[in-house]
Design a protein around this motif. Structure first.
Motif, PDB file in Angstrom:
ATOM      1  N   PRO A 341      85.590  35.396  11.123  1.00 33.25           N
ATOM      2  CA  PRO A 341      85.026  34.661  12.262  1.00 33.25           C
ATOM      3  C   PRO A 341      83.598  34.178  12.019  1.00 33.25           C
ATOM      4  CG  PRO A 341      86.279  36.532  13.056  1.00 33.25           C
ATOM      5  CD  PRO A 341      86.245  36.649  11.556  1.00 33.25           C
ATOM      6  N   ARG A 342      82.765  35.012  11.400  1.00 33.06           N
ATOM      7  CA  ARG A 342      81.384  34.585  11.133  1.00 33.06           C
ATOM      8  C   ARG A 342      81.355  33.403  10.161  1.00 33.06           C
ATOM      9  NH1 ARG A 342      76.340  37.237  11.691  1.00 33.06           N
ATOM     10  NH2 ARG A 342      74.706  36.284  10.396  1.00 33.06           N
ATOM     11  N   GLU A 343      82.133  33.490   9.095  1.00 28.92           N
ATOM     12  CA  GLU A 343      82.184  32.399   8.129  1.00 28.92           C
ATOM     13  C   GLU A 343      82.698  31.119   8.774  1.00 28.92           C
ATOM     14  OE1 GLU A 343      83.138  35.258   4.260  1.00 28.92           O
ATOM     15  OE2 GLU A 343      84.748  34.160   5.273  1.00 28.92           O
ATOM     16  N   PHE A 344      83.711  31.255   9.620  1.00 31.43           N
ATOM     17  CA  PHE A 344      84.287  30.085  10.285  1.00 31.43           C
ATOM     18  C   PHE A 344      83.260  29.447  11.217  1.00 31.43           C
ATOM     19  CE2 PHE A 344      86.608  28.399  14.031  1.00 31.43           C
ATOM     20  CZ  PHE A 344      87.243  27.334  13.410  1.00 31.43           C
ATOM     21  N   LEU A 345      82.620  30.261  12.053  1.00 30.04           N
ATOM     22  CA  LEU A 345      81.653  29.732  13.006  1.00 30.04           C
ATOM     23  C   LEU A 345      80.494  29.039  12.291  1.00 30.04           C
ATOM     24  CD1 LEU A 345      80.370  31.361  16.233  1.00 30.04           C
ATOM     25  CD2 LEU A 345      78.700  30.698  14.515  1.00 30.04           C
ATOM     26  N   THR A 374      81.202  38.087  19.009  1.00 23.88           N
ATOM     27  CA  THR A 374      81.676  39.310  19.668  1.00 23.88           C
ATOM     28  C   THR A 374      83.085  39.099  20.219  1.00 23.88           C
ATOM     29  OG1 THR A 374      79.406  39.921  20.238  1.00 23.88           O
ATOM     30  CG2 THR A 374      81.173  40.988  21.473  1.00 23.88           C
ATOM     31  N   ALA A 375      83.298  37.954  20.856  1.00 19.70           N
ATOM     32  CA  ALA A 375      84.627  37.645  21.406  1.00 19.70           C
ATOM     33  C   ALA A 375      85.669  37.517  20.309  1.00 19.70           C
ATOM     34  CB  ALA A 375      84.563  36.360  22.226  1.00 19.70           C
ATOM     35  N   MET A 376      85.246  37.082  19.122  1.00 15.50           N
ATOM     36  CA  MET A 376      86.162  36.932  17.988  1.00 15.50           C
ATOM     37  C   MET A 376      86.381  38.241  17.227  1.00 15.50           C
ATOM     38  SD  MET A 376      85.050  33.269  16.287  1.00 15.50           S
ATOM     39  CE  MET A 376      85.380  31.697  17.096  1.00 15.50           C
ATOM     40  N   GLY A 377      85.759  39.324  17.698  1.00 16.36           N
ATOM     41  CA  GLY A 377      85.934  40.613  17.036  1.00 16.36           C
ATOM     42  C   GLY A 377      85.037  40.823  15.844  1.00 16.36           C
ATOM     43  N   HIS A 378      83.960  40.011  15.733  1.00 16.56           N
ATOM     44  CA  HIS A 378      83.074  40.088  14.573  1.00 16.56           C
ATOM     45  C   HIS A 378      81.616  40.151  15.039  1.00 16.56           C
ATOM     46  CE1 HIS A 378      82.776  38.697  10.082  1.00 16.56           C
ATOM     47  NE2 HIS A 378      82.359  39.930  10.269  1.00 16.56           N
ATOM     48  N   PHE A 381      76.657  43.478  13.351  1.00 16.24           N
ATOM     49  CA  PHE A 381      76.377  44.917  13.267  1.00 16.24           C
ATOM     50  C   PHE A 381      77.248  45.703  14.261  1.00 16.24           C
ATOM     51  CE2 PHE A 381      72.635  42.429  12.219  1.00 16.24           C
ATOM     52  CZ  PHE A 381      72.428  42.844  10.920  1.00 16.24           C
ATOM     53  N   GLY A 382      78.477  45.259  14.396  1.00 18.24           N
ATOM     54  CA  GLY A 382      79.377  45.901  15.350  1.00 18.24           C
ATOM     55  C   GLY A 382      80.619  46.481  14.716  1.00 18.24           C
ATOM     56  N   ALA A 383      80.594  46.744  13.412  1.00 12.79           N
ATOM     57  CA  ALA A 383      81.796  47.262  12.743  1.00 12.79           C
ATOM     58  C   ALA A 383      82.173  48.633  13.271  1.00 12.79           C
ATOM     59  CB  ALA A 383      81.573  47.323  11.230  1.00 12.79           C
ATOM     60  N   GLY A 384      81.180  49.417  13.707  1.00 17.41           N
ATOM     61  CA  GLY A 384      81.469  50.748  14.243  1.00 17.41           C
ATOM     62  C   GLY A 384      81.799  51.764  13.187  1.00 17.41           C
ATOM     63  N   SER A 385      81.599  51.417  11.917  1.00 13.13           N
ATOM     64  CA  SER A 385      81.942  52.316  10.823  1.00 13.13           C
ATOM     65  C   SER A 385      81.051  52.006   9.631  1.00 13.13           C
ATOM     66  CB  SER A 385      83.409  52.141  10.428  1.00 13.13           C
ATOM     67  OG  SER A 385      83.661  52.646   9.132  1.00 13.13           O
ATOM     68  N   ILE A 392      89.462  41.380   3.892  1.00 15.66           N
ATOM     69  CA  ILE A 392      90.704  40.789   3.410  1.00 15.66           C
ATOM     70  C   ILE A 392      91.284  39.900   4.505  1.00 15.66           C
ATOM     71  CG2 ILE A 392      91.269  42.578   1.729  1.00 15.66           C
ATOM     72  CD1 ILE A 392      93.047  43.887   3.805  1.00 15.66           C
ATOM     73  N   SER A 393      92.016  38.884   4.103  1.00 14.00           N
ATOM     74  CA  SER A 393      92.490  37.872   5.042  1.00 14.00           C
ATOM     75  C   SER A 393      93.367  38.440   6.145  1.00 14.00           C
ATOM     76  CB  SER A 393      93.247  36.785   4.269  1.00 14.00           C
ATOM     77  OG  SER A 393      92.397  36.153   3.331  1.00 14.00           O
ATOM     78  N   SER A 394      94.196  39.423   5.823  1.00 15.62           N
ATOM     79  CA  SER A 394      95.131  39.963   6.807  1.00 15.62           C
ATOM     80  C   SER A 394      94.431  40.612   7.995  1.00 15.62           C
ATOM     81  CB  SER A 394      96.070  40.977   6.148  1.00 15.62           C
ATOM     82  OG  SER A 394      95.334  42.061   5.587  1.00 15.62           O
ATOM     83  N   ALA A 395      93.157  40.946   7.839  1.00 13.30           N
ATOM     84  CA  ALA A 395      92.418  41.567   8.942  1.00 13.30           C
ATOM     85  C   ALA A 395      92.029  40.553  10.012  1.00 13.30           C
ATOM     86  CB  ALA A 395      91.165  42.255   8.403  1.00 13.30           C
ATOM     87  N   TRP A 396      92.116  39.255   9.678  1.00 16.72           N
ATOM     88  CA  TRP A 396      91.603  38.229  10.593  1.00 16.72           C
ATOM     89  C   TRP A 396      92.645  37.173  10.964  1.00 16.72           C
ATOM     90  CZ3 TRP A 396      87.219  40.013  12.336  1.00 16.72           C
ATOM     91  CH2 TRP A 396      86.421  40.798  11.515  1.00 16.72           C
TER      92      TRP A 396
END
Length: 464
Positions: A341-345, A374-378, A381-385, A392-396
């Motif tokens: 999402p960040r790369e796309f935006l 945030t709405a896109m899940g990205h 600093f919000g990875a939470g881990s 990897i592509s399958s995550a998005w």
């Protein structure tokens, strides 16, 4: 494929796979020498130095905590949301700064690398102090060391307040330290030693989960970095990293078969510098970097060449990245990575010139982009881990995630004040990489807005 088409393809790869997306002039600039063009990007990203540093953030939070403690003592309570507002604003300022600069930068490859290492050394803005403190790690520790030695980068990251606080090392106390012995005599409880930072250093930051280290190596490293802490403004201890000798576990340490004498604060640093040039570290970080740039399953020969250069140059990141740029397998025509999402935006904004430091209401517009991520899940600093966001592509590629992109893209296109011709934009951002079928579909769009949306949501634009 004729020579002209090939050079266009390579320029598109340089601007989109390595860079953060082509701006209207970049493919033309990169055509004569795509590799050389990328080489000019290997400079540390320029950030807004007028924004607060980590010490200012910690001091600001200490003042907030002092007010809260005053309230607990019975004094008139204040508005907690109002008191936290400056800290939240600082978080948005940091995130907006990196976003807008990556959008407008003429050296976007350096910003992709900053994003990569920021995610590699992931810290999460989990509220309270970490919300505004997390972004200072990439600004103060990662960006200045992005093209130097990995050892310097590693030490800067692991001794930074954001990392020490995030992984609870600032209060780690050796069981035989002077502080622990004092607390035992006073029959007081002690927090004891914390292994979080040592574990993530080995598992995530250097050797990788299959790097060959043992539990004993984690424990020994954890002992070596006891006492690595953060100065407290309210105690007038200065600012930044602070070695608390009283909390340090005395004695020599044995990590990966090598013995390290007790040299206080430098014992842990010496271990880190050895880890930075370990063959397992060279392979793991090279593999992660190649996976991020090229393919979810990066070519083995590419990773091997990067590892060789790592070991040859003692982890000189600029040299390793140069091998990545120059390797022929980095320039395969097929687009194998789905943009996060960040790369796309960022690539959409770069293509449409949607955000510029010269525009009015820049802060409001930038905050909107942060909220969109945030709405896109990205969320920044919000990875939470400590493992960071998946790379990897399958995550998005889930349906909900793609629908969110579609919805945002349509609204973004509608908001553009500048008239943008989709066919012209296609040529200046994707060139010969645009398939004939996609060209036909976009050319038959019923309106300019629909054509732009189809272009930005095409497989060629969504991948790199």
């Amino acid at each position: 494929m004729d020579t002209t088409n090939m050079t266009n393809h390579l320029a598109v790869i340089a601007t989109n796979r390595f860079g953060m997306g082509a701006r209207d002039h970049e493919i033309k600039e990169a055509q004569s020498d795509p590799q050389g063009w990328l080489g000019t990007h290997l400079i540390s990203p320029a950030l807004d130095n007028s924004l607060p540093d980590s010490w200012a953030v910690i001091n600001q939070y200490a003042e907030f905590r002092a007010i809260k403690n005053t309230e607990k003592s019975g004094q008139k309570p204040g508005n907690q949301n109002a008191m936290m507002a400056p800290l939240r604003r600082t978080y948005f300022q940091f995130c907006s700064d990196t976003l807008t600069r990556s959008i407008s930068s003429e050296h976007s490859f350096s910003w992709r690398l900053l994003d990569f290492f920021s995610n590699h050394f992931s810290v999460s803005a989990q509220g309270g102090l970490m919300a505004p403190l997390a972004p200072t790690l990439e600004r103060e520790a990662i960006a200045p060391n992005l093209f130097g030695s990995f050892a310097d980068l590693l030490v800067a990251v692991e001794t930074h307040p954001a990392m020490l606080i995030y992984l609870d090392n600032e209060k780690s106390i050796g069981s035989d330290s002077r502080q622990a012995n004092y607390l035992k005599k006073k029959a007081k409880k002690t927090r004891g030693m914390n292994e979080n930072l040592a574990r993530e250093i080995l598992e995530l930051h250097t050797m990788g989960v299959n790097g060959g280290y043992q539990l004993e190596d984690i424990q020994e490293l954890a002992k070596a970095i006891t006492g690595w802490s953060v100065a407290r403004p309210e105690k007038e201890e200065g600012h930044g990293f602070l070695f608390r000798e009283r909390a340090h576990q005395p004695g020599q340490r044995n990590v990966l078969g090598k013995t390290y004498p007790d040299t206080g604060a430098s014992q842990g640093e010496t271990i880190l510098r050895d880890l930075a040039v370990h063959p397992a570290t060279a392979r793991y970080v090279s593999w992660k970097l190649a996976r991020h740039m090229i393919s979810d399953q990066p070519p083995a020969d590419l990773v091997e060449k990067m590892q060789e250069q790592w070991l040859k140059t003692s982890g000189n990141l600029k040299e390793v990245i140069t091998v990545l740029i120059q390797h022929p397998q980095s320039w395969q025509i097929e687009q194998q990575k789905l943009k996060t999402p960040r790369e796309f935006l960022v690539s959409v904004c770069r293509a449409t010139d949607g955000v510029s430091p010269r525009k009015k209401n820049r802060e409001q517009q930038s905050r909107m982009l942060v909220n969109t991520l945030t709405a896109m899940g990205h969320k920044p600093f919000g990875a939470g881990s400590p493992a960071g966001y998946a790379d990897i592509s399958s995550a998005w590629d889930g349906s909900d995630a793609l629908l969110t992109r579609i919805d945002w893209t349509n609204r973004w296109v509608e908001s553009l004040k500048k008239r943008v011709d989709p066919l012209t934009l296609m040529d200046t951002t994707l060139g010969e990489q645009m398939a004939s079928d996609s060209r036909t579909i976009i050319g038959r769009a019923e309106s300019r807005q629909q054509g732009l949306s189809l272009l930005l949501l095409s497989p060629e634009f969504m991948r790199r």
